[in-house]
Motif scaffolding. Structure first.
Motif, mmCIF file in Angstrom:
data_model
loop_
_atom_site.group_PDB
_atom_site.id
_atom_site.type_symbol
_atom_site.label_atom_id
_atom_site.label_comp_id
_atom_site.label_asym_id
_atom_site.label_seq_id
_atom_site.Cartn_x
_atom_site.Cartn_y
_atom_site.Cartn_z
ATOM 1 N N ILE A 112 26.949 34.613 38.952
ATOM 2 C CA ILE A 112 27.983 34.479 37.936
ATOM 3 C C ILE A 112 28.571 35.820 37.506
ATOM 4 C CG2 ILE A 112 27.040 32.312 37.054
ATOM 5 C CD1 ILE A 112 25.840 33.901 34.724
ATOM 6 N N CYS A 113 27.938 36.923 37.868
ATOM 7 C CA CYS A 113 28.460 38.242 37.497
ATOM 8 C C CYS A 113 29.491 38.758 38.513
ATOM 9 C CB CYS A 113 27.327 39.255 37.352
ATOM 10 S SG CYS A 113 26.218 38.894 35.966
ATOM 11 N N THR A 114 29.688 38.036 39.603
ATOM 12 C CA THR A 114 30.692 38.406 40.598
ATOM 13 C C THR A 114 31.995 37.665 40.279
ATOM 14 O OG1 THR A 114 30.262 36.593 42.138
ATOM 15 C CG2 THR A 114 28.809 38.521 42.280
ATOM 16 N N ARG A 115 32.991 37.806 41.135
ATOM 17 C CA ARG A 115 34.255 37.097 40.938
ATOM 18 C C ARG A 115 34.226 35.696 41.562
ATOM 19 N NH1 ARG A 115 38.454 39.868 38.692
ATOM 20 N NH2 ARG A 115 39.741 38.074 39.292
ATOM 21 N N THR A 116 33.084 35.270 42.078
ATOM 22 C CA THR A 116 32.954 33.920 42.622
ATOM 23 C C THR A 116 33.338 32.901 41.546
ATOM 24 O OG1 THR A 116 31.219 34.532 44.189
ATOM 25 C CG2 THR A 116 31.304 32.223 43.510
ATOM 26 N N THR A 117 34.185 31.940 41.908
ATOM 27 C CA THR A 117 34.616 30.939 40.928
ATOM 28 C C THR A 117 35.122 29.693 41.635
ATOM 29 O OG1 THR A 117 35.964 30.614 38.932
ATOM 30 C CG2 THR A 117 37.021 31.717 40.781
ATOM 31 N N HIS A 118 35.279 28.620 40.880
ATOM 32 C CA HIS A 118 35.830 27.376 41.427
ATOM 33 C C HIS A 118 37.268 27.626 41.855
ATOM 34 C CE1 HIS A 118 37.259 23.186 41.557
ATOM 35 N NE2 HIS A 118 35.990 22.882 41.801
ATOM 36 N N ILE A 119 37.697 26.974 42.924
ATOM 37 C CA ILE A 119 39.030 27.215 43.473
ATOM 38 C C ILE A 119 40.134 26.935 42.449
ATOM 39 C CG2 ILE A 119 39.291 24.888 44.412
ATOM 40 C CD1 ILE A 119 40.389 28.257 46.043
#
Length: 201
Positions: A112-119
């Motif tokens: 969650i600390c990365t830029r990974t996110t739901h499309i």
């Protein structure tokens, strides 16, 4: 009081998320993909039963930016989510994933600390990544000035014209050089992604 203490002990603390360019430059893989295998856990008891340090999710890549190709299956590790910064992926959902490699284990993971996110929340990331690929590389610009402590009138910061500025890529230590103009400005263009260090001489 015991419950409060336990919650605090498992807290996940993140710094501000890096800009798209920085996040891309340090990633082993950046892609858009749908989760086809893997499930997050909802209770801490499920985490304890799993007997592993993290969870593994398999993605079907629909668009690869780096380290992944379209239609490829790729495995990404993440934490359980109970204070270990694990990302709560859901099977069947699509995400943009920034995955980073552990140099010792060679495993790629995200959180969650990365830029990974739901499309559905990835508009800024898609736009930023498309801009990176359309450009002819990255650029670094700035200026060099000298502070005149004895100056009583006017601007105390005097431009340093004709100064050499050295740029060092931290990964392979490759060096680039530029000269400042009459305004003390320098510019490096056409650079590859990565981390750099500026050294004025």
């Amino acid at each position: 009081m015991l419950a409060i203490g336990t919650t605090s002990a498992f807290a996940c603390s993140c710094y501000a998320k890096a800009p798209v360019c920085n996040a891309f430059g340090g990633a082993k893989a950046v892609f858009v993909g749908k989760v086809i295998e893997g499930n997050s856990v909802e209770r801490m008891s499920d985490m304890l039963k799993a007997g592993t340090k993290d969870l593994t999710f398999t993605f079907k890549v629909s668009r690869g930016f780096i380290g992944a190709k379209a239609d490829e299956n790729i495995e990404v590790h993440t934490g359980f989510g109970f204070g270990d910064c694990g990302f709560p992926f859901e099977k069947g959902e699509e995400y943009i994933v920034y995955a980073y490699q552990n140099e010792k284990t060679k495993v790629i993971s995200t959180g969650i600390c990365t830029r990974t996110t739901h499309i559905s929340r990835a508009e800024e990331d898609i736009s930023g990544l498309e801009t990176i690929f359309k450009s002819k590389g990255s650029s670094v610009t700035g200026n060099v000035t000298r502070y005149e402590r004895s100056s009583l009138l006017g601007e105390p910061r005097v431009p340093m014209a004709g100064s050499t500025v050295r740029l060092v890529r931290t990964g392979d230590r490759r060096q680039f050089f530029a000269k400042t103009n009459s305004k003390g400005e320098y510019s490096f263009v056409g650079l590859g992604s990565g981390k750099y260090r500026i050294v004025p001489t």
